[in-house]
Design a protein around this motif. Structure first.
Motif, short mmCIF file in Angstrom:
data_model
loop_
_atom_site.label_atom_id
_atom_site.label_comp_id
_atom_site.label_asym_id
_atom_site.label_seq_id
_atom_site.Cartn_x
_atom_site.Cartn_y
_atom_site.Cartn_z
N SER A 131 -0.61 4.71 -0.84
CA SER A 131 -1.68 5.28 -0.02
C SER A 131 -1.34 6.68 0.47
N LYS B 297 -4.66 8.75 0.21
CA LYS B 297 -5.94 8.07 -0.04
C LYS B 297 -6.63 7.89 1.30
N ASP C 243 -8.24 4.51 2.49
CA ASP C 243 -7.24 3.45 2.67
C ASP C 243 -6.49 3.65 3.99
N VAL C 244 -6.08 4.87 4.25
CA VAL C 244 -5.31 5.17 5.45
C VAL C 244 -6.19 5.05 6.69
N ARG D 165 0.83 -1.21 0.00
CA ARG D 165 0.00 0.00 0.00
C ARG D 165 0.87 1.27 0.00
#
Length: 357
Positions: free
Chosen positions: A196, A230, A233-234, A193
């Motif tokens: 992100s 993002k 996502d975080v 990720r």
């Protein structure tokens, strides 16, 4: 979970420097609208952020913190065998900013220096690195400096980030000693990720991207030289992966929330702190908060909370749980004991280095 344990090393001094300028979140109302500002404050808990001057770098703030910590500790510069600077906002692409700090602080030649490119987990990752070096050397002391001036890569149009991040620097002295409790740390990384939280251009990939800011899919004007996060996502990572790491660490340590005086956590935003409190059954009074006045301070969140809340108190020894998480994605936690008399009050500064290239 990767773990690290260190005996006979203690924190001998901790100082934090913030810029004098505090930018109220309400001052953005003409840009983003009063309704959006109120929603932002309710969600994040941020009322103002610390803001570096245009010529003031992350290392300037870290330098002032280091000067302060040497003045107030019993560690001599000649005994420092390691200097690590943790930041994602270095002075130059080359050399590492640690060498600039080495020169400015007048540290000895027998000193190993380098930078770590980390953000919100950086203080704990830096601790693991510098403790490992100190533990396996004939040096008796080491200096960990963290610093970030996040605003320098944020789009002024980005309402999700420009009101959230503050600027600061910290300096932590580590010293070998026989009369101290162990320091234990735990780590995880999810490079899958890495996008992100990212600044896509400005280094050696995507070198020819245009600097003009254009509307992205969320309608916010940015260029690839601006940091982008993002959010969902975080957020998911912060309320799922991070508390699981904390649970796993306490399981490994055979501890509960009752065993710690305070949980000094990365100041991501108020909602995330509440979720971590709820999921780990941590009383809210055990989670000191500084983001309301200083914002999210990246790698400096943990030192800033310590200095802000305990820098002018004499509470003896505290047993604390620490946790940092962010870009990478990276997340880390740990526990340690620290004497409040080595934690110095916050200092304010607008100083910057005049001997630039």
């Amino acid at each position: 979970m990767l773990t690290g344990q260190f005996q006979n090393i203690k924190i001998a001094g901790l100082s934090v420097a913030v810029p004098t300028e505090k930018v109220p979140v309400d001052s953005y109302a003409p840009i983003f609208g009063t309704e959006n500002i109120e929603k932002f404050k309710e969600m994040t808990g941020v009322q103002s952020v610390s803001r570096a001057k245009p010529n003031q770098t992350a290392s300037d703030l870290g330098y002032e913190a280091a000067v302060d910590v040497f003045e107030k500790s019993d560690v001599a510069k000649k005994d420092v065998g390691f200097l690590i600077f943790v930041s994602q906002k270095p002075d130059y692409r080359m050399p590492s900013t640690a060498f600039v700090l080495h020169k400015r602080l007048g540290l000895p030649e027998n000193c190993l220096c380098f930078d770590l490119n980390l953000a919100c987990s950086g203080f704990i990752f830096g601790l693991q690195t510098i403790l490992s070096l100190l533990d396996n050397s004939d040096s008796t002391a080491a200096l960990l400096i963290t610093g970030d001036t996040s605003v320098k890569t944020l789009s002024p149009h980005d309402r999700t980030m420009v009101m959230l991040f503050g600027d600061s620097g910290s300096a932590t002295l580590l010293k070998k000693a026989d009369d101290c409790s162990p320091i234990r740390l735990g780590f995880r990384t999810d490079g899958n990720r890495f996008k992100s939280i990212i600044t896509p251009a400005g280094a050696y990939r995507n070198r020819n991207q245009p600097h003009d800011r254009v509307a992205w899919s969320d309608g916010i004007l940015r260029s690839d030289y601006d940091t982008h996060m993002k959010g969902m996502d975080v957020f998911g990572f912060s309320i799922t992966d991070v508390p699981q790491l904390m649970k796993d660490f306490m399981s490994w340590r055979e501890t509960t929330a009752d065993d710690y005086d305070y949980f000094v956590l990365h100041q991501a935003n108020n909602y995330i702190l509440k979720q971590l409190s709820r999921k780990l059954k941590i009383p809210t009074e055990k989670i000191p908060v500084s983001l309301d006045r200083f914002g999210n301070n990246s790698s400096n969140s943990i030192p800033l909370v310590l200095s802000d809340h305990f820098g002018d108190k004499n509470q003896g020894q505290l047993h604390i749980f620490i946790c940092g998480f962010g870009a990478g994605l990276s997340f880390a936690c740990g526990d340690l004991s620290i004497e409040t008399d080595v934690i110095n009050p916050l200092l304010e500064t607008d100083s910057f280095y005049l001997d630039s290239y």
